[in-house]
Every structure is written in C-alpha cells, then in structure tokens.
Design a protein around this motif. Structure first.
Motif, PDB file in Angstrom:
ATOM      1  N   GLY A 127      -5.944  -6.322  16.415  1.00 26.28           N
ATOM      2  CA  GLY A 127      -5.088  -6.461  16.162  1.00 26.28           C
ATOM      3  C   GLY A 127      -4.772  -6.906  15.106  1.00 26.28           C
ATOM      4  N   MET A 128      -5.845  -8.099  14.747  1.00 25.73           N
ATOM      5  CA  MET A 128      -4.642  -9.108  13.796  1.00 25.73           C
ATOM      6  C   MET A 128      -6.634  -8.649  12.741  1.00 25.73           C
ATOM      7  SD  MET A 128      -5.352 -12.820  14.960  1.00 25.73           S
ATOM      8  CE  MET A 128      -3.621 -13.030  16.204  1.00 25.73           C
ATOM      9  N   LEU A 129      -7.694  -8.434  12.957  1.00 25.08           N
ATOM     10  CA  LEU A 129      -8.043  -7.505  12.160  1.00 25.08           C
ATOM     11  C   LEU A 129      -7.803  -6.008  11.135  1.00 25.08           C
ATOM     12  CD1 LEU A 129     -11.855  -8.537  13.755  1.00 25.08           C
ATOM     13  CD2 LEU A 129     -10.857  -9.545  12.121  1.00 25.08           C
ATOM     14  N   SER A 130      -7.523  -5.324  12.235  1.00 27.26           N
ATOM     15  CA  SER A 130      -7.025  -4.193  12.175  1.00 27.26           C
ATOM     16  C   SER A 130      -5.493  -4.185  10.573  1.00 27.26           C
ATOM     17  CB  SER A 130      -5.972  -3.523  12.884  1.00 27.26           C
ATOM     18  OG  SER A 130      -6.102  -2.235  12.264  1.00 27.26           O
ATOM     19  N   LEU A 131      -4.518  -4.873  11.220  1.00 32.06           N
ATOM     20  CA  LEU A 131      -3.025  -5.461  10.120  1.00 32.06           C
ATOM     21  C   LEU A 131      -3.777  -6.321   8.938  1.00 32.06           C
ATOM     22  CD1 LEU A 131      -0.531  -5.091   9.384  1.00 32.06           C
ATOM     23  CD2 LEU A 131      -0.747  -7.531  10.569  1.00 32.06           C
ATOM     24  N   TYR A 132      -4.679  -6.974   8.911  1.00 32.28           N
ATOM     25  CA  TYR A 132      -5.120  -7.491   7.688  1.00 32.28           C
ATOM     26  C   TYR A 132      -6.391  -6.587   7.005  1.00 32.28           C
ATOM     27  CZ  TYR A 132      -8.708 -10.589   4.890  1.00 32.28           C
ATOM     28  OH  TYR A 132      -9.606 -11.443   3.873  1.00 32.28           O
ATOM     29  N   THR A 133      -7.144  -5.436   7.546  1.00 32.24           N
ATOM     30  CA  THR A 133      -7.656  -4.385   6.656  1.00 32.24           C
ATOM     31  C   THR A 133      -7.074  -3.791   6.277  1.00 32.24           C
ATOM     32  OG1 THR A 133     -10.071  -4.868   7.844  1.00 32.24           O
ATOM     33  CG2 THR A 133      -9.790  -2.994   7.005  1.00 32.24           C
ATOM     34  N   GLU A 134      -5.400  -4.073   6.643  1.00 34.07           N
ATOM     35  CA  GLU A 134      -4.815  -2.538   6.027  1.00 34.07           C
ATOM     36  C   GLU A 134      -4.055  -3.070   4.675  1.00 34.07           C
ATOM     37  OE1 GLU A 134      -0.511  -0.342   7.097  1.00 34.07           O
ATOM     38  OE2 GLU A 134      -1.661  -1.119   8.554  1.00 34.07           O
ATOM     39  N   VAL A 135      -3.692  -4.361   5.123  1.00 30.90           N
ATOM     40  CA  VAL A 135      -3.007  -5.067   4.187  1.00 30.90           C
ATOM     41  C   VAL A 135      -4.176  -5.119   2.512  1.00 30.90           C
ATOM     42  CG1 VAL A 135      -1.921  -7.432   3.516  1.00 30.90           C
ATOM     43  CG2 VAL A 135      -1.320  -6.285   5.404  1.00 30.90           C
ATOM     44  N   MET A 136      -5.170  -5.719   2.814  1.00 30.68           N
ATOM     45  CA  MET A 136      -5.998  -5.896   1.815  1.00 30.68           C
ATOM     46  C   MET A 136      -6.367  -4.805   1.374  1.00 30.68           C
ATOM     47  SD  MET A 136      -6.671  -8.877   2.066  1.00 30.68           S
ATOM     48  CE  MET A 136      -5.125  -9.855   2.233  1.00 30.68           C
ATOM     49  N   GLU A 137      -6.523  -3.882   2.001  1.00 31.95           N
ATOM     50  CA  GLU A 137      -6.757  -2.178   1.827  1.00 31.95           C
ATOM     51  C   GLU A 137      -5.560  -2.327   0.242  1.00 31.95           C
ATOM     52  OE1 GLU A 137      -8.110   1.002  -0.197  1.00 31.95           O
ATOM     53  OE2 GLU A 137      -9.049  -0.214   0.575  1.00 31.95           O
ATOM     54  N   LEU A 138      -4.362  -2.143   0.737  1.00 31.58           N
ATOM     55  CA  LEU A 138      -2.713  -1.950   0.158  1.00 31.58           C
ATOM     56  C   LEU A 138      -3.116  -2.974  -0.944  1.00 31.58           C
ATOM     57  CD1 LEU A 138      -0.703  -1.623   2.130  1.00 31.58           C
ATOM     58  CD2 LEU A 138      -1.150   0.065   0.758  1.00 31.58           C
ATOM     59  N   GLU A 139      -3.903  -4.296  -0.808  1.00 29.58           N
ATOM     60  CA  GLU A 139      -3.317  -4.717  -2.376  1.00 29.58           C
ATOM     61  C   GLU A 139      -4.772  -4.574  -3.446  1.00 29.58           C
ATOM     62  OE1 GLU A 139      -3.515  -8.629  -5.043  1.00 29.58           O
ATOM     63  OE2 GLU A 139      -2.160  -7.626  -3.413  1.00 29.58           O
ATOM     64  N   SER A 140      -5.914  -3.570  -2.604  1.00 32.03           N
ATOM     65  CA  SER A 140      -7.169  -3.182  -3.733  1.00 32.03           C
ATOM     66  C   SER A 140      -6.757  -2.537  -4.557  1.00 32.03           C
ATOM     67  CB  SER A 140      -8.158  -3.328  -3.298  1.00 32.03           C
ATOM     68  OG  SER A 140      -7.834  -1.947  -2.358  1.00 32.03           O
ATOM     69  N   ARG A 141      -5.787  -1.821  -4.035  1.00 32.41           N
ATOM     70  CA  ARG A 141      -5.261  -0.256  -5.140  1.00 32.41           C
ATOM     71  C   ARG A 141      -3.897  -1.183  -5.860  1.00 32.41           C
ATOM     72  NH1 ARG A 141      -3.276   3.106  -0.357  1.00 32.41           N
ATOM     73  NH2 ARG A 141      -5.393   2.989   0.810  1.00 32.41           N
ATOM     74  N   ARG A 142      -3.197  -2.051  -6.083  1.00 28.69           N
ATOM     75  CA  ARG A 142      -2.167  -2.496  -6.246  1.00 28.69           C
ATOM     76  C   ARG A 142      -3.008  -2.821  -8.140  1.00 28.69           C
ATOM     77  NH1 ARG A 142      -0.667  -7.451  -8.542  1.00 28.69           N
ATOM     78  NH2 ARG A 142      -1.755  -8.896  -6.648  1.00 28.69           N
ATOM     79  N   ALA A 143      -1.923  -2.832  -9.023  1.00 27.73           N
ATOM     80  CA  ALA A 143      -2.249  -2.647 -10.454  1.00 27.73           C
ATOM     81  C   ALA A 143      -2.102  -4.195 -10.789  1.00 27.73           C
ATOM     82  CB  ALA A 143      -2.092  -2.169 -11.569  1.00 27.73           C
ATOM     83  N   ARG A 144      -3.154  -4.832 -11.556  1.00 32.85           N
ATOM     84  CA  ARG A 144      -3.319  -6.395 -12.509  1.00 32.85           C
ATOM     85  C   ARG A 144      -2.574  -6.469 -13.517  1.00 32.85           C
ATOM     86  NH1 ARG A 144      -4.469  -6.090  -6.781  1.00 32.85           N
ATOM     87  NH2 ARG A 144      -5.615  -7.458  -6.584  1.00 32.85           N
ATOM     88  N   SER A 145      -2.040  -7.523 -13.746  1.00 31.87           N
ATOM     89  CA  SER A 145      -1.308  -7.875 -14.799  1.00 31.87           C
ATOM     90  C   SER A 145      -2.298  -8.522 -15.238  1.00 31.87           C
ATOM     91  CB  SER A 145      -0.335  -8.556 -14.390  1.00 31.87           C
ATOM     92  OG  SER A 145      -0.351  -9.969 -14.044  1.00 31.87           O
TER      93      SER A 145
END
Length: 90
Positions: free
Chosen positions: A27-45
């Motif tokens: 469950g921890m790995l799954s949540l971490y992977t999901e959040v990191m995937e979302l973060e990888s899509r975030r535009a950088r400044s």
C-alpha cells in the motif's frame, strides 16, 4: 541494505525494501508510485529555482541557518525566506 548518496533511497524503493531489510508494504509503495507519477507530470518553473529548493531542503540538514543563508546569497540566490526558516530551523 546499505544506502548512501542521493539515489540510495530511490534504489531501496525500487527494490521494495526498507533500510532494515524489511519489505515496504504494498500500500505504501502503491501510494508513493501514484504520487510520484503525478509529480512527474507537474510543470516546472525553472531549473535554478528547483536547484535552490533542493539546496535549502538538504542544506538545512547539514548547515546552520546563518551559514546556509550566507552561502545561498554568495551563490547568487535569495537568502532564506521566513517560511523556510520557520519550517527547517524552528
């Protein structure tokens, strides 16, 4: 598992094993992977802004407030902000 360097924790996560050798719960790995995937899509400044953020986050673990503030300024960045001081040093 011996962990060192900036990529050590990432290697442990990829292996699914904590520092003590125990497995990281699915469950921890799954949540971490999901959040990191979302973060990888975030535009950088900007790269220099991201570099400064990393320096502040990591530098606060190794340098006292005055030293980090002075070194940020000497490098050409803005010194520590009040919210960074409150978060990392208070």
């Amino acid at each position: 598992m011996a962990i060192a360097g900036p990529d050590g924790v990432d290697a442990a996560i990829q292996a699914g094993v904590d520092l003590d050798g125990s497995p990281i719960p699915a469950g921890m790995l799954s949540l971490y992977t999901e959040v990191m995937e979302l973060e990888s899509r975030r535009a950088r400044s900007g790269v220099t802004k991201s570099m400064r953020n990393r320096v502040v986050k990591t530098g606060s673990k190794h340098l006292d407030q005055a030293s980090l503030d002075a070194r940020l300024k000497a490098a050409g960045w803005e010194g520590l902000k009040a919210k960074e001081i409150a978060f990392f040093y208070a």
